[in-house]
Enzyme design. Sequence first.
Site, PDB file in Angstrom:
ATOM      1  N   ASP A   1     109.978 -32.555 140.736  1.00 30.25           N
ATOM      2  CA  ASP A   1     108.951 -31.536 140.923  1.00 30.25           C
ATOM      3  C   ASP A   1     107.748 -32.016 140.112  1.00 30.25           C
ATOM      4  OD1 ASP A   1     107.237 -29.358 140.685  1.00 30.25           O
ATOM      5  OD2 ASP A   1     108.853 -27.888 140.705  1.00 30.25           O
ATOM      6  N   TYR A  43     111.611 -25.027 136.281  1.00 29.22           N
ATOM      7  CA  TYR A  43     110.748 -23.879 136.602  1.00 29.22           C
ATOM      8  C   TYR A  43     111.605 -22.636 136.897  1.00 29.22           C
ATOM      9  CZ  TYR A  43     107.450 -21.027 139.263  1.00 29.22           C
ATOM     10  OH  TYR A  43     106.678 -20.001 139.725  1.00 29.22           O
ATOM     11  N   LYS A 103      99.073 -24.906 142.731  1.00 23.09           N
ATOM     12  CA  LYS A 103      98.592 -25.245 141.392  1.00 23.09           C
ATOM     13  C   LYS A 103      97.470 -26.292 141.482  1.00 23.09           C
ATOM     14  CE  LYS A 103     101.962 -22.439 140.542  1.00 23.09           C
ATOM     15  NZ  LYS A 103     103.289 -22.863 140.135  1.00 23.09           N
ATOM     16  N   ARG A 153     104.668 -23.713 164.977  1.00 26.26           N
ATOM     17  CA  ARG A 153     105.658 -23.862 163.898  1.00 26.26           C
ATOM     18  C   ARG A 153     106.125 -25.314 163.824  1.00 26.26           C
ATOM     19  NH1 ARG A 153     110.572 -23.003 165.370  1.00 26.26           N
ATOM     20  NH2 ARG A 153     110.215 -20.986 166.336  1.00 26.26           N
TER      21      ARG A 153
HETATM   22  C1  PLP Z   1     104.608 -22.586 140.577  1.00 22.99           C
HETATM   23  C2  PLP Z   1     105.672 -23.600 140.531  1.00 22.99           C
HETATM   24  C3  PLP Z   1     106.670 -23.648 141.518  1.00 22.99           C
HETATM   25  C4  PLP Z   1     106.765 -22.622 142.625  1.00 22.99           C
HETATM   26  O1  PLP Z   1     105.692 -22.694 143.504  1.00 22.99           O
HETATM   27  P1  PLP Z   1     105.136 -21.436 144.320  1.00 22.99           P
HETATM   28  O2  PLP Z   1     103.992 -21.997 145.085  1.00 22.99           O
HETATM   29  O3  PLP Z   1     104.740 -20.386 143.323  1.00 22.99           O
HETATM   30  O4  PLP Z   1     106.254 -20.961 145.190  1.00 22.99           O
HETATM   31  C5  PLP Z   1     107.616 -24.646 141.430  1.00 22.99           C
HETATM   32  N1  PLP Z   1     107.612 -25.543 140.421  1.00 22.99           N
HETATM   33  C6  PLP Z   1     106.670 -25.532 139.453  1.00 22.99           C
HETATM   34  C7  PLP Z   1     106.717 -26.560 138.373  1.00 22.99           C
HETATM   35  C8  PLP Z   1     105.670 -24.561 139.475  1.00 22.99           C
HETATM   36  O5  PLP Z   1     104.751 -24.533 138.498  1.00 22.99           O
END
Ligand code: PLP
Length: 386
Positions: free
Chosen positions: A175, A103, A200, A51
């Site tokens: 983000d 988001y 993503k 961890r």
């Molecule tokens: C998908 C997404 C998240 C969250 O990520 P996860 O891996 O699904 O927890 C946060 N911000 C944006 C812009 C996203 O597209």
Amino acid sequence: MKRFSTKAIHVGNEPNLKDGGSGDVVVPIHLSTTFARKNVYKPTAGYEYSRSGNPTRFALEKNLAALENGTHAFAYASGLAAITNTLLLLKQGDHIVSIDDVYGGTRRLFSKVFERFGLLFTYADFRDGNSFKKHIRKNTKIVWIESPTNPLLKIVDIASVAKTARTKNILTVVDNTFASPCFQKPLDLGANIVVHSLTKYIGGHSDAVGGTIIVKNKQISDQLRFLQNAAGAILSPFDSYSILRGIKTLQLRMQKHEENARKVVEFLSGHKKVKKTYYPGLPTHPGHKIAKKQMSGFGAMVSFELQGDIKTAIKFLESLRIFAIAESLGAVESLAEHPASMTHASVPKTEREKIGLSNTLIRLSVGIEDAEDLIADLNQALKNAG
Ligand SMILES: *Cc1c(COP(=O)(O)O)cnc(C)c1O
């Protein structure tokens, strides 16, 4: 080793050529949960317990830091786990100014979880320069932005927001999931913290969920290292490996994603059944100039409004054969979704209408298949939708 793809392929993957090293050109998946030592006071290679630190995860973290021109990166079990860890830097009574169309999962985490622990949030429109300044309070600690946003692809001037925030000792968090570090590097633009959903574009193959925080400040990095271990939502060795593998083709993928998106946008913009196309690469997009200034590519998220009503939108989606109807984005296969019924269903209808998220809005994540096949698929579905 300065350029993007060279870093993407080599950083963290350096072969161990020392005596006893195996010379692997790919980082092994270290599944061991604990690491034995000869000396009670000294871990053998710095590793104690998985961890706190794992060689495969460390390889990914080193790589991610390099991609964003940061100094330290931390990998988590999901994008939302990374976002949670970022907020753990704060304490009760601290205030955050967040972009209003943040988001959906982030908004839910802010309002349904962290408000219960005494964090305060204000939601603001960041498109009109620095008008967010009026929301800044004495206890404001973080400005939280995304650019481009989801699903309307609004653009925020990151350098300008970061500059204003810095003068007031406020941290700017970006983000950067939609652009990926291939097309946008917020730390270079003055932001303090970058977060990503690795699920993503960075992972890119729809086979691993993960998240990261990247910084270039020793003090914040020390706090995050403590919090990552203390809160424990670390990325597994196997997912670290999968994402590190995906990163090797990040630039290649992003180039093809964007090339396809441009062709799709050109097709949609000229189609009589399409009322409006949202894409920051369009010169008519209100954020185009800023996007051009701060991004080296416009990405492959495309939204558009159909002529007709919700039934037209649903018929269109259900007629698609190559695009899969699915949430998520940023992987090799093309996806399409209906924000009003899927990703943004939890946003109340009045609010949706206010921000321009109509019932005929479709969001595409344009993949890296052949553009001609994607366009033919959209074309037949538009015909079928009537
Ligand atoms: C998908 C997404 C998240 C969250 O990520 P996860 O891996 O699904 O927890 C946060 N911000 C944006 C812009 C996203 O597209």
